[in-house]
Design an enzyme around this catalytic site. Structure first.
Site, PDB file in Angstrom:
ATOM      1  N   HIS A 128      -0.327 -11.378   9.986  1.00 15.87           N
ATOM      2  CA  HIS A 128      -0.954 -10.087  10.268  1.00 15.87           C
ATOM      3  C   HIS A 128      -1.691 -10.219  11.613  1.00 15.87           C
ATOM      4  CE1 HIS A 128      -4.027  -6.909   9.713  1.00 15.87           C
ATOM      5  NE2 HIS A 128      -3.259  -6.416   8.766  1.00 15.87           N
ATOM      6  N   ASP A 205      -5.023 -17.325   4.828  1.00 15.59           N
ATOM      7  CA  ASP A 205      -5.307 -15.889   4.759  1.00 15.59           C
ATOM      8  C   ASP A 205      -4.892 -15.407   3.368  1.00 15.59           C
ATOM      9  OD1 ASP A 205      -5.502 -13.167   4.896  1.00 15.59           O
ATOM     10  OD2 ASP A 205      -4.189 -12.919   6.645  1.00 15.59           O
ATOM     11  N   GLN A 208      -3.564 -10.983   0.801  1.00 14.92           N
ATOM     12  CA  GLN A 208      -2.562 -10.413  -0.104  1.00 14.92           C
ATOM     13  C   GLN A 208      -2.331 -11.291  -1.335  1.00 14.92           C
ATOM     14  OE1 GLN A 208      -1.400  -7.429   0.218  1.00 14.92           O
ATOM     15  NE2 GLN A 208      -1.999  -6.973   2.325  1.00 14.92           N
ATOM     16  N   LYS A 231      -9.025  -4.569  -0.729  1.00 17.35           N
ATOM     17  CA  LYS A 231      -7.650  -4.682  -1.229  1.00 17.35           C
ATOM     18  C   LYS A 231      -7.617  -5.145  -2.681  1.00 17.35           C
ATOM     19  CE  LYS A 231      -5.674  -6.096   3.253  1.00 17.35           C
ATOM     20  NZ  LYS A 231      -5.217  -4.836   3.827  1.00 17.35           N
ATOM     21  N   CYS A 371       0.658  -3.822  11.034  1.00 17.54           N
ATOM     22  CA  CYS A 371      -0.151  -4.818  11.747  1.00 17.54           C
ATOM     23  C   CYS A 371       0.563  -6.158  11.830  1.00 17.54           C
ATOM     24  CB  CYS A 371      -1.526  -4.977  11.115  1.00 17.54           C
ATOM     25  SG  CYS A 371      -2.531  -3.515  11.225  1.00 17.54           S
TER      26      CYS A 371
END
Lengths: 415, 134
Positions: A128, A205, A208, A231, A371
């Site tokens: 991202h 990261d 997600q 999220k 993104c």
């Protein structure tokens, strides 16, 4: 439609999300954009409202009852989040605005302090922009080299290439646990073990992954993990940086001001202990408390159940969408290797037009590059459409998406 | 709004049969831009009149959604022969009227991409002329 197993009561879950009850353009809302930001259940909304109505005062300041109550609730939220990701202690949890800010914090405070000219940072082609641009800026400023782990044709990280790219100059390895476009799930532990053996630290990261599957920072042994609250059923404006304590303590602060100091004189300043050293100014503590409630909500469902529910939906969506002529799906075909996000294109329909046409049917999907422009350059497309799922998503909504694509084709005279 | 409203016949017609599509070999200037939101891309080549005050010809290329491409096609068709000073001052409403259907805020950006490219192209060309004569 195949028989679907129920891992929890999806109808009961949906009743907790008032926003899902509405109609859009005369049709029931089909919300398929949770990868961008999730909806919020009543317990999260109520927890935040309760603070504002009953226990609001600035934290870490007053010695009066209201401030003590707010501070206790804020501290409790931090403890809930630490437990949720298997962190050893609350001191490992730094609150930030979102994952983007956490990554910038690392690029500024960690990398600018510890990286030297000629050092290398290893990232991946599917990152991202949030895990791309801060390193790019750093590379230009400090003559640090960025290297990118390429993808296999299926959309997985090319681990052979990773082995070749990892050198004694590699200081940081960073990657998305789950891709926000391809859905690719990367098994973090083996990469982290190899990176550590080469002397590099690892930043994962988790934007997600943390909302969608069990994540345990000690089991994977990452040095840092970042994610955003919004999220994962929480409010906007609150995110998390997990860090190993020794690293957090060695790092200089990022933003400076109140709350992050232990002493300020006219010619001397001493930093507060971690994690407060990284939390300058009045924190978004109401949002942190909201995120704590979100973590409670997810924990009550069980993250194994959340993952199983989404894997089942993803398998169904891969099957259902591949039956629609003209649809091309990007990323791994094996639903066990991908999260609940499906990027696709429809032959001769620009994703933007598709999203507008689906919106006329009350179906919300994302269109664009999500993104991740460099990844789209690799895929050879300007834009994709993306449908993403969460705990409140039902198989009937995937049927609605497939039918909506057929409607769009007819509206644009594409057979 | 019904679906047929957004993708009305005249919009689809401009998308499927774009006017002034392609490139100009003898352009006085070209400019291109992308919409960072969606990656839509428009390039416009402009050929000016002999006295360099009017648009003699123009052509656009690029790729993107129906709204961005159709709006650029309609825009170029409408400004042939116009004074560039007027085009530079053109109200975005001109393009939205050509589209003729209500657009959501994000789709307005698609519709106005071509106008932005054309206006910026004119501005940069003028700047260049000033520098040449200075």
């Amino acid at each position: 439609m195949h028989t679907q197993r129920e891992f929890f009561d999806v109808h009961a879950v949906r009743r907790d999300f008032p926003i899902l009850q509405q109609r859009v353009n005369g049709k029931p809302l089909v919300f398929l954009d949770s990868a961008a930001s999730s909806q919020k259940p009543l317990p999260v909304l109520e927890a935040m409202e309760r603070v504002y109505r009953e226990a609001y005062a600035n934290v870490h300041r007053g010695v009066y009852a209201l401030s003590e109550a707010a501070t206790a609730a804020y501290d409790e939220a931090r403890a809930k989040i630490a437990r949720f990701i298997g962190a050893p202690a609350v001191e490992n949890i730094v609150f930030t605005r979102n994952a983007t800010e956490a990554l910038n914090l690392l690029a500024y405070a960690y990398a600018r302090a510890f990286l030297r000219e000629g050092d290398e940072i290893l990232l991946t082609e599917l990152e991202h922009h949030a895990n791309f641009v801060p390193w790019m800026v750093l590379a230009r400023e400090r003559n640090v080299t960025l290297k990118f782990i390429p993808l296999t044709p299926e959309g997985l990280l090319d681990l052979d290439a990773f082995e070749r790219l990892l050198t004694e100059r590699t200081r940081i390895v960073t990657f998305a646990h789950v891709s926000n476009v391809l859905g690719t799930i990367t098994d973090p532990a083996p990469i982290i073990a190899r990176a550590h053996a080469a002397g590099a630290i690892v930043i994962v990261d988790g934007s997600q992954s943390v909302p969608h599957m069990p994540v345990n920072v000690q089991a994977m042994d990452c040095d840092f993990l970042v994610f955003s609250g919004h999220k994962m059923l929480g409010p906007t404006g609150i995110g998390v940086l997990y860090g190993k304590r020794a690293l957090l303590e060695a790092m200089p602060p990022f933003l400076t001001g109140g709350d992050m100091i232990s002493y300020v004189g006219f010619d001397d300043v001493r930093w507060n202990d971690v994690p407060l050293k990284f939390e300058a100014g009045t924190p978004a503590f109401v949002e942190a408390i909201g995120l704590g409630a979100a973590v409670d909500y997810l924990s009550a469902l069980g993250m194994d159940a959340v993952r199983a529910h989404e894997a089942q939906l993803t398998a169904y969506a891969l099957e259902r969408l591949s039956e629609v002529s003209g649809v091309r799906i990007y990323g791994p075909q094996d639903p066990q290797r991908r999260g609940g996000v499906i990027a696709f294109t429809v032959n001769r329909i620009h994703p933007h037009d598709l999203a507008s046409l689906l919106d006329q049917h009350g179906i919300a999907i994302r269109a664009g590059h999500h993104c991740a422009q460099p990844l789209h350059q690799r895929l050879g497309v300007n834009a994709t459409a993306r449908a993403s799922f969460y705990i409140y998503t039902e198989p009937s909504e995937i049927d609605a998406l497939a039918e909506g694509i057929e409607h769009a084709k007819r509206a644009l005279r594409i057979s | 709004m019904a679906m047929s409203d957004l993708y009305r016949e005249h919009i689809l017609d401009h998308y499927e049969n774009p006017r002034h599509h392609g490139t100009l070999a003898d352009a006085d200037f070209s400019h291109e831009e992308s919409n960072p939101l969606c990656g839509d891309h428009v390039r416009i080549d402009v050929k000016l009149s002999e006295d360099k005050t009017r648009i003699a010809d123009a052509a656009f290329s690029g790729e993107g959604c129906i709204i961005s491409q159709a709006a650029t096609s309609m825009l170029l068709e409408s400004v042939m022969g116009w004074r560039i000073d007027d085009v530079e001052q053109l109200d975005p409403q001109h393009v939205l009227s050509l589209i003729g259907v209500p657009l959501t805020a994000n789709r307005v950006k698609c519709a106005l991409l071509g106008l932005k490219v054309l206006k910026t192209g004119i501005k940069l060309w003028k700047l260049q002329q000033m520098q040449h004569s200075a």
